[in-house]
Design a protein around this motif. Structure first.
Motif, PDB file in Angstrom:
ATOM      1  N   HIS A  31       0.855  -1.195   0.000  1.00 21.38           N
ATOM      2  CA  HIS A  31       0.000   0.000   0.000  1.00 21.38           C
ATOM      3  C   HIS A  31       0.884   1.235   0.000  1.00 21.38           C
ATOM      4  O   HIS A  31       1.880   1.302   0.728  1.00 21.38           O
ATOM      5  CB  HIS A  31      -0.921   0.013   1.223  1.00 21.38           C
ATOM      6  N   ARG A  53      -3.796   2.885  -1.227  1.00 20.60           N
ATOM      7  CA  ARG A  53      -4.176   1.920  -2.245  1.00 20.60           C
ATOM      8  C   ARG A  53      -2.927   1.116  -2.684  1.00 20.60           C
ATOM      9  O   ARG A  53      -1.798   1.501  -2.423  1.00 20.60           O
ATOM     10  CB  ARG A  53      -4.800   2.623  -3.456  1.00 20.60           C
ATOM     11  N   SER A  54      -3.180   0.009  -3.424  1.00 25.25           N
ATOM     12  CA  SER A  54      -2.095  -0.838  -3.944  1.00 25.25           C
ATOM     13  C   SER A  54      -1.987  -0.664  -5.449  1.00 25.25           C
ATOM     14  O   SER A  54      -2.833  -0.012  -6.079  1.00 25.25           O
ATOM     15  CB  SER A  54      -2.360  -2.308  -3.601  1.00 25.25           C
TER      16      SER A  54
END
Length: 802
Positions: A31, A53-54
């Motif tokens: 992440h 977020r990834s």
């Protein structure tokens, strides 16, 4: 998400926020913790829509998977790494050069990844395009490849001129062009000095670009001004070892604006040019090498064969190979490998093909010795080297041979001599041991036998048949022990027989008459005795002993059932080998052969059977001295023993004795004197270092009426002689004693009293020189164990009797 990690990341926001490169940070789960403005522009999203977020949330699956794979590798190996990564920007994909390195928490554990990436899309595209161009021109003819490369180079970079220059051999500051293109046409090649051109800053150094005003930098280069050239770029050429070999350069009447792109293009072309120059040089070296190889091949004094490594066929052979093997050139190319092998395993065609295949597989030289066969059938030894080589661009197997037949024969001869020496040393050492044992045993037996004789004399005064039988058995055992000692002394050569001329055929017949009762009736005796065989000089008793020992061994080998063959004949030996001393045997001999049809002799037994006490018979069935005695007797007579076993059933011992040259009279053996009955009168000085022998001898002399003064050594006896030499009628002494030997004591007595009779006894009388005995006044020499009858007779010659 790790809040501690966010706290540390926030500290770098101001530092990396406005950097032109893409900068980001991720936690251990992938992440995003931080992105800078360049990353926001890349994704087309604000940081708030990215952090947390990834990659899978932000990029297409293939791109996200590649990012995650590289991140995992950095964290796993805990070190910084560089990657070329692809990212989607709008409808295009861009290539980024990314540097990723691990982030560590307060405990020193990897907790995430930092990354810095730069857009290298344009450079990447240029390199791909130019690499394709270089590959395209690689198919050009070898005579024009450099010209075509310069044309492509000038076209791609938009320059007026392009050239490829190679350093002249032996003149490292001078260049000759091997390809040059300018003003839309190929130009004639030329030579120039580096010192006057921009190329001097490139050769052996690095890429240089003079984007404008190149003439100002190199005012002595007149060609720059003459052609109106404004800019220059050059890239160095090197060989595989990193040594400079030339330069590739472009020149333009316009400034060069993108030096990085120019360098990238020239780097690709340089790789292609270097490879071509290296290839041409290798081809030239190969041509020179092959010419040298042929000259060496033809002139070599070693035989050289060139084989097909797959089939083993002979493709070529040098003159030495033809002459050494006895074939013409055409013949030797037609023969198979089998024809050049001796055929005796392992020197066979099958083994030769295996070795060729092994050399082909390993690629390493194989060196070995080989037994070959020539055209005329003769066999020779070679030192052989098998080695793979490239000849005329084809893999070939070289077989280089050098004849070592003479060396092998010399080595074999040396090994035979060394074996003879080892055998002689071993037999000598064992002989000394046997002689030492015999000496000590002689002293014991002197007392035993002497006391038995005294007991027999006493028993005769009061006859007792049972006691008489016991004493005779004891004396028989003593005599057998005496014979064993004599055998040991014979082996050690401490005791010699009394050689006289003998007819072996007659001796064998006489011996058989005595020997036949000891052989079972189931043993058939077959004789082949040549009465005309030459006379030999030997001791009859010892030869009888040899014959007896061999016949007994033959009987035991046949388990008492079979045929015993005896033969006497003259023979001429050629390259025989003595089984006991391992020396070569050649010349004329008289052979006494004893053969049987038993089970033969095993190889390990053959190697040891002449050692004393070595026996294959069970306990109580032989002393192990039989063949050792045979060895000692035969070699004392300058003879040899040849053993034949293995080719046919049974074995055959051949005793080879040299024939006697000239006439000689037979020597009669002295008769055994009878036991004494009379008495003797006188005073004897008795000397022996062994208490048992001294005690027996004193008692024996007193039994005969002699007055005895016993001394336990030569030194005490010498003092008696110094003070009372006239008090003795005779001196009776052992020879081997510590401090003073019997012979030395005799010399001293002879000085003090020359008329004093000296009687000397020894277990090894043959080592006493007659001249020294006479000079010391020794009147008689007796063998140990001392025979009482002989001793009495010797004393009676010097003492009063009655």
């Amino acid at each position: 998400m790790d809040q501690g990690s966010l706290k540390h990341v926030a500290a770098f926001t101001d530092v990396f926020g406005k950097v032109a490169a893409v900068v980001f940070a991720k936690d251990g789960d992938g992440h995003y913790l931080f992105v800078n403005a360049a990353f926001e522009q890349l994704c087309g999203r604000p940081a708030s829509a990215i952090v947390g977020r990834s990659d899978a949330d932000l990029f297409p699956p293939d791109i996200a998977e590649a990012f995650s794979r590289n991140d995992a590798r950095v964290m796993r190996e805990a070190c910084a790494m560089e990657f070329d990564e692809t990212a989607q920007i709008g409808s295009e994909r861009h290539v980024y050069a990314a540097l990723k390195f691990p982030a560590f928490d307060d405990a020193g554990e990897v907790c995430g990844v930092w990354g810095v990436a730069n857009d290298v899309t344009q450079r990447h595209r240029n390199e791909l395009a130019l690499r394709d161009a270089a590959l395209a021109v690689s198919g050009a003819g070898s005579d024009r490849v450099f010209q075509e490369l310069t044309r492509y180079l000038a076209t791609i970079l938009g320059t007026d001129f392009a050239l490829i220059g190679e350093l002249l051999p032996g003149e490292p500051r001078r260049v000759r062009t091997i390809g040059m293109y300018g003003d839309g046409a190929y130009q004639e090649n030329m030579e120039y000095l580096l010192s006057q051109t921009p190329c001097r800053t490139v050769v052996g150094q690095c890429f240089r670009c003079y984007a404008e005003h190149v003439e100002a930098h190199f005012p002595t280069d007149s060609q720059l001004a003459a052609l109106g050239l404004e800019s220059y770029a050059g890239y160095p050429l090197g060989d595989g070892r990193g040594q400079p070999i030339g330069v590739i350069a472009v020149l333009s009447r316009q400034p060069l604006r993108d030096a990085a792109m120019v360098e990238s293009v020239m780097k690709i072309f340089a790789v292609r040019v270097e490879a071509e120059i290296e290839r041409r040089r290798a081809e030239q070296a190969l041509r020179v090498s092959e010419a040298s190889y042929r000259a060496i091949f033809e002139a070599s004094e070693d035989a050289i064969f060139v084989h097909d490594p797959d089939t083993g066929a002979i493709l070529d052979a040098n003159p030495k190979a033809c002459s050494a093997y006895g074939y013409s050139y055409d013949e030797i190319r037609a023969v198979s490998v089998d024809a050049l092998c001796s055929g005796e395993p392992p020197y066979t065609g099958e083994e030769a093909r295996y070795l060729i295949a092994a050399a082909r597989r390993s690629g390493r030289p194989l060196q070995l010795e080989w037994h070959r066969r020539n055209k005329d059938g003769s066999l020779h030894w070679d030192e052989l080297v098998l080695k793979m080589a490239q000849i005329a661009g084809q893999p070939r197997l070289l077989a280089v041979t050098r004849e070592i037949t003479a060396r092998k024969e010399a080595e074999a001869q040396r090994e035979r001599l060394e074996e003879q020496l080892r055998q002689a040393q071993k037999m000598e050492a064992i002989g000394h041991l046997a002689g030492g044992i015999a000496h000590d045993f002689n002293n014991l037996l002197t007392g035993i036998l002497g006391y038995v004789v005294l007991a027999i004399e006493r028993e005769q005064a009061r006859p007792d048949p049972v006691l008489d039988r016991y004493l005779e058995q004891a004396r028989t055992s003593c005599n057998r022990a005496r014979d064993l000692i004599r055998q040991m002394l014979t082996f050690s050569r401490g005791q010699r027989g009394e050689p006289r001329p003998l007819r072996l055929a007659a001796l064998v017949r006489e011996s058989l008459a005595l020997m036949r009762p000891s052989l079972p009736a189931t043993v058939e005796i077959v004789t082949d005795l040549d009465d005309d065989a030459p006379t030999v000089l030997a001791d009859a008793v010892q030869i009888e002993q040899v014959l007896l020992n061999l016949c007994i061994n033959a009987r035991d080998a046949m388990d008492g059932l079979g045929t015993l063959r005896l033969a006497v004949r003259p023979v001429h030996a050629v390259d025989e080998c003595c089984a006991s001393c391992h020396q070569p045997v050649r010349g004329d001999f008289v052979e006494l052969a004893v053969g049987d049809d038993g089970g033969g002799i095993a190889a390990d037994v053959l190697a040891r059977m002449f050692e004393p006490f070595f026996s294959t018979k069970g306990v109580g069935h032989g002393s192990g001295m039989g063949l050792a005695v045979v060895h000692g007797i035969v070699h004392e007579q300058h003879g040899h023993i040849v053993v034949e076993s293995g080719a046919e059933p049974g074995s055959r011992f051949r005793i080879l004795l040299p024939p006697l040259c000239g006439a000689a009279a037979d020597a009669a053996a002295p008769a055994e004197p009878a036991l004494p009955e009379a008495r003797l009168h006188g005073r004897v000085l008795l000397v022996d270092d062994d208490e048992t022998v001294l005690g027996f001898m004193a008692e024996l002399l007193r039994h005969w009426g002699i007055e005895v003064l016993a001394c336990g050594g030569g030194l005490s006896a010498a003092r008696q002689l110094e003070d009372h030499a006239d008090a003795f009628d005779a001196l009776l002494t052992d020879h081997l004693m510590p401090g003073l030997t019997g012979l030395e004591l005799a010399r001293l007595a002879h000085v003090r009293r020359p008329d004093l009779p000296v009687l000397l006894y020894s277990g090894n009388t043959t080592t006493l020189p007659a001249t020294e005995l006479a000079a010391a006044g020794v009147a008689a020499v007796l063998d140990k164990p001392v025979d009482p009858a002989r001793l009495f007779a010797s004393l009676a010659a010097h003492l009063r009797s009655g």
